[in-house]
Design a protein around this motif. Sequence first.
Motif, short mmCIF file in Angstrom:
data_model
loop_
_atom_site.label_atom_id
_atom_site.label_comp_id
_atom_site.label_asym_id
_atom_site.label_seq_id
_atom_site.Cartn_x
_atom_site.Cartn_y
_atom_site.Cartn_z
N LEU A 34 9.48 -2.35 -0.40
CA LEU A 34 9.77 -0.96 -0.09
C LEU A 34 10.22 -0.83 1.36
CD1 LEU A 34 9.47 1.92 -1.29
CD2 LEU A 34 7.19 1.95 -0.32
N LEU A 60 9.35 7.27 -2.25
CA LEU A 60 9.34 6.34 -3.37
C LEU A 60 9.03 7.07 -4.66
CD1 LEU A 60 6.09 5.31 -4.29
CD2 LEU A 60 6.20 5.00 -1.84
N PRO A 62 6.53 6.79 -7.57
CA PRO A 62 5.26 6.07 -7.80
C PRO A 62 5.13 5.53 -9.23
CG PRO A 62 4.87 8.42 -7.68
CD PRO A 62 6.31 8.22 -7.42
N THR A 64 4.21 2.37 -9.90
CA THR A 64 3.15 1.37 -9.94
C THR A 64 1.84 1.97 -9.45
OG1 THR A 64 3.65 0.61 -7.72
CG2 THR A 64 4.82 -0.48 -9.51
N LEU A 67 0.20 0.52 -3.55
CA LEU A 67 1.12 0.19 -2.45
C LEU A 67 0.37 -0.69 -1.48
CD1 LEU A 67 3.69 0.51 -0.72
CD2 LEU A 67 2.69 2.62 0.18
N LEU A 117 -2.05 4.55 -5.72
CA LEU A 117 -1.02 5.54 -6.03
C LEU A 117 -1.30 6.29 -7.33
CD1 LEU A 117 2.22 3.57 -5.09
CD2 LEU A 117 0.97 5.23 -3.72
N ARG A 158 4.83 -3.37 -0.23
CA ARG A 158 5.09 -3.86 -1.58
C ARG A 158 4.45 -2.94 -2.60
NH1 ARG A 158 3.12 -8.80 0.91
NH2 ARG A 158 4.91 -9.98 1.63
N LEU A 159 5.22 -2.58 -3.59
CA LEU A 159 4.66 -1.84 -4.72
C LEU A 159 4.15 -2.86 -5.71
CD1 LEU A 159 7.46 0.82 -5.12
CD2 LEU A 159 5.12 1.22 -4.37
#
Length: 160
Positions: A34, A60, A62, A64, A67, A117, A158-159
């Motif tokens: 990200l 972003l 969401p 996933t 984060l 998230l 990183r997601l």
Amino acid sequence: MPKVAMPPNFLQQLAELREEVAALRRSGWERDELPFYPTSLHGMVYEDSTSLVTLWETILSPRTATLSLGLVFIGDVVSATNTGGNWQVLANSTDVVASGTVPATFSYQFPALTIDLTPYRALTLLKVQIQVQRTAGATTGGKYGGGGSIGGAPRYARLL
């Protein structure tokens, strides 16, 4: 004479599968890197304000559950006076999901965060902001003339 197909070697297949699983574990289970974008009024990643100011932000979707965010912060030195402060990460422009301090020691801080998230999964877009403020140090001079600055940046996002 009929041709006979040899059955695949079970042990060889098992070894290949184990190697693939080990490679996945070594690389992590990242789904997406990200990017964050600088937003400081000075156009750099330093801020000398005594109120919380956004240095970096991103928007972003969401998709996933988590984060994973790594940050770096450092205070300034002005005329042998070290600068310290606070940092925080906001989600949805209002929710403080992580916070900490930047000690007045002129040494780097490397916080690593895991942000849940799931409360934001119903949103189509989620804004994530990294904010800092100066709480101690010189009040004049410094990088921009308003005293010592707090520098900060995302190291990774990183997601998962």
